[in-house]
Motif scaffolding. Structure first.
Motif, PDB file in Angstrom:
ATOM      1  N   GLU A  26       0.836  -1.195   0.000  1.00 22.82           N
ATOM      2  CA  GLU A  26       0.000   0.000   0.000  1.00 22.82           C
ATOM      3  C   GLU A  26       0.876   1.253   0.000  1.00 22.82           C
ATOM      4  N   PHE A  27       1.929   1.265   0.809  1.00 18.96           N
ATOM      5  CA  PHE A  27       2.845   2.402   0.818  1.00 18.96           C
ATOM      6  C   PHE A  27       3.405   2.653  -0.576  1.00 18.96           C
ATOM      7  N   LEU A  28       3.831   1.593  -1.263  1.00 12.00           N
ATOM      8  CA  LEU A  28       4.385   1.747  -2.608  1.00 12.00           C
ATOM      9  C   LEU A  28       3.340   2.266  -3.587  1.00 12.00           C
ATOM     10  N   SER A  29       2.118   1.766  -3.471  1.00 13.33           N
ATOM     11  CA  SER A  29       1.044   2.274  -4.333  1.00 13.33           C
ATOM     12  C   SER A  29       0.823   3.756  -4.105  1.00 13.33           C
ATOM     13  N   LEU A  30       0.832   4.148  -2.838  1.00 20.15           N
ATOM     14  CA  LEU A  30       0.651   5.560  -2.508  1.00 20.15           C
ATOM     15  C   LEU A  30       1.816   6.396  -3.016  1.00 20.15           C
ATOM     16  N   ARG A  31       3.009   5.883  -2.834  1.00 20.63           N
ATOM     17  CA  ARG A  31       4.227   6.621  -3.193  1.00 20.63           C
ATOM     18  C   ARG A  31       4.359   6.828  -4.692  1.00 20.63           C
ATOM     19  N   TYR A  32       3.964   5.836  -5.475  1.00 25.42           N
ATOM     20  CA  TYR A  32       4.200   5.901  -6.919  1.00 25.42           C
ATOM     21  C   TYR A  32       2.963   6.231  -7.733  1.00 25.42           C
ATOM     22  N   THR A  33       1.915   6.700  -7.097  1.00 23.43           N
ATOM     23  CA  THR A  33       0.728   7.112  -7.836  1.00 23.43           C
ATOM     24  C   THR A  33       0.937   8.504  -8.425  1.00 23.43           C
ATOM     25  N   SER A  34       0.193   8.822  -9.437  1.00 22.98           N
ATOM     26  CA  SER A  34       0.263  10.168 -10.004  1.00 22.98           C
ATOM     27  C   SER A  34      -0.791  11.092  -9.377  1.00 22.98           C
ATOM     28  N   ASP A  35      -1.650  10.530  -8.537  1.00 23.60           N
ATOM     29  CA  ASP A  35      -2.685  11.313  -7.878  1.00 23.60           C
ATOM     30  C   ASP A  35      -2.116  11.948  -6.607  1.00 23.60           C
ATOM     31  N   PRO A  36      -2.042  13.282  -6.542  1.00 25.20           N
ATOM     32  CA  PRO A  36      -1.439  13.957  -5.389  1.00 25.20           C
ATOM     33  C   PRO A  36      -2.100  13.621  -4.056  1.00 25.20           C
ATOM     34  N   ARG A  37      -3.411  13.320  -4.065  1.00 29.00           N
ATOM     35  CA  ARG A  37      -4.097  12.983  -2.812  1.00 29.00           C
ATOM     36  C   ARG A  37      -3.465  11.747  -2.172  1.00 29.00           C
ATOM     37  N   TYR A  38      -3.161  10.766  -2.995  1.00 33.36           N
ATOM     38  CA  TYR A  38      -2.588   9.527  -2.478  1.00 33.36           C
ATOM     39  C   TYR A  38      -1.096   9.679  -2.212  1.00 33.36           C
ATOM     40  N   TYR A  39      -0.425  10.437  -3.056  1.00 30.22           N
ATOM     41  CA  TYR A  39       1.004  10.672  -2.877  1.00 30.22           C
ATOM     42  C   TYR A  39       1.258  11.335  -1.525  1.00 30.22           C
ATOM     43  N   GLU A  40       0.412  12.290  -1.146  1.00 27.67           N
ATOM     44  CA  GLU A  40       0.531  12.969   0.143  1.00 27.67           C
ATOM     45  C   GLU A  40       0.363  12.003   1.306  1.00 27.67           C
ATOM     46  N   ARG A  41      -0.472  10.992   1.123  1.00 27.23           N
ATOM     47  CA  ARG A  41      -0.643   9.997   2.189  1.00 27.23           C
ATOM     48  C   ARG A  41       0.661   9.275   2.474  1.00 27.23           C
ATOM     49  N   ALA A  42       1.458   8.995   1.439  1.00 26.98           N
ATOM     50  CA  ALA A  42       2.746   8.318   1.646  1.00 26.98           C
ATOM     51  C   ALA A  42       3.678   9.180   2.485  1.00 26.98           C
ATOM     52  N   ALA A  43       3.512  10.483   2.418  1.00 29.59           N
ATOM     53  CA  ALA A  43       4.365  11.392   3.184  1.00 29.59           C
ATOM     54  C   ALA A  43       3.819  11.701   4.573  1.00 29.59           C
ATOM     55  N   HIS A  44       2.526  11.481   4.807  1.00 31.15           N
ATOM     56  CA  HIS A  44       1.920  11.944   6.050  1.00 31.15           C
ATOM     57  C   HIS A  44       1.244  10.866   6.884  1.00 31.15           C
ATOM     58  N   ASP A  45       0.745   9.809   6.295  1.00 31.37           N
ATOM     59  CA  ASP A  45       0.008   8.808   7.067  1.00 31.37           C
ATOM     60  C   ASP A  45       0.951   7.954   7.894  1.00 31.37           C
ATOM     61  N   THR A  46       0.393   7.343   8.909  1.00 33.37           N
ATOM     62  CA  THR A  46       1.166   6.508   9.798  1.00 33.37           C
ATOM     63  C   THR A  46       0.991   5.034   9.440  1.00 33.37           C
ATOM     64  N   ALA A  47       1.795   4.203  10.061  1.00 28.75           N
ATOM     65  CA  ALA A  47       1.696   2.751   9.907  1.00 28.75           C
ATOM     66  C   ALA A  47       2.230   2.136  11.189  1.00 28.75           C
ATOM     67  N   ASP A  48       1.960   0.840  11.386  1.00 30.89           N
ATOM     68  CA  ASP A  48       2.543   0.214  12.566  1.00 30.89           C
ATOM     69  C   ASP A  48       4.016  -0.090  12.302  1.00 30.89           C
ATOM     70  N   LEU A  49       4.761  -0.327  13.358  1.00 32.17           N
ATOM     71  CA  LEU A  49       6.205  -0.528  13.258  1.00 32.17           C
ATOM     72  C   LEU A  49       6.549  -1.675  12.315  1.00 32.17           C
ATOM     73  N   ARG A  50       5.785  -2.751  12.372  1.00 32.89           N
ATOM     74  CA  ARG A  50       6.044  -3.906  11.502  1.00 32.89           C
ATOM     75  C   ARG A  50       5.962  -3.514  10.025  1.00 32.89           C
ATOM     76  N   THR A  51       4.997  -2.684   9.678  1.00 33.42           N
ATOM     77  CA  THR A  51       4.849  -2.241   8.290  1.00 33.42           C
ATOM     78  C   THR A  51       6.041  -1.387   7.864  1.00 33.42           C
TER      79      THR A  51
END
Length: 157
Positions: A26-51
């Protein structure tokens, strides 16, 4: 964990906003999307330590972006501070929330740009700055001396 194969992760396709990044793919999908809404999630959303650790362990390319995430925990930053890529270590050195231990380790980094970031870091201690002020590269030494002078003037910024 599922493998990332270049397609948009199903959670990214949905209209619901996830509170957390749930997997490396999911992180990779967010990071490499062309949609800025999702790209911003890769920079701002959280995840658990394992992820976070799974992303770092399985996918070497996005480590700079991993370090750039606003919510990446100190445990992950500590791992990334030892990364072989100086660009990743440089990105870690720009993080405001670094622990004293990470700052001290990065102050001894072999890469000049990493040490320069630490010389400019708002949380660098006077002892770290004194070490950097006596270093070989003048740009790092000058930045550290300027920060030390601001401590002496009472402007600890």
């Amino acid at each position: 964990m599922e493998e990332f194969e270049g397609e948009v992760h199903p959670l990214v396709k949905s209209s619901r906003r996830c509170v957390m990044i749930s997997s490396a793919s999911e992180f990779l999908s967010l990071r490499y999307t062309s949609d800025p809404r999702y790209y911003e999630r890769a920079a701002h959303d959280t995840a658990d330590l394992r992820t976070w650790l799974d992303i770092n362990g399985r996918y070497p390319e996005p480590r700079k972006r991993l370090a750039n995430n606003k919510n990446v925990p100190l445990e992950v930053l500590s791992v990334l501070a030892a990364d072989p890529d100086p660009g990743v270590r440089h990105m870690v050195a720009t993080k405001r929330k670094l622990s004293a231990e990470i700052i001290e380790r990065l102050a001894m980094d072999k890469d000049d740009s990493v040490r320069l970031q630490i010389a400019r870091h708002s949380n660098a201690s006077t002892s770290v700055l004194a070490t950097l002020a006596s270093g070989d590269w003048e740009m790092v030494a000058d930045a550290a001396r300027e920060r030390l002078a601001s401590f002496e003037d009472g402007n600890q910024s």
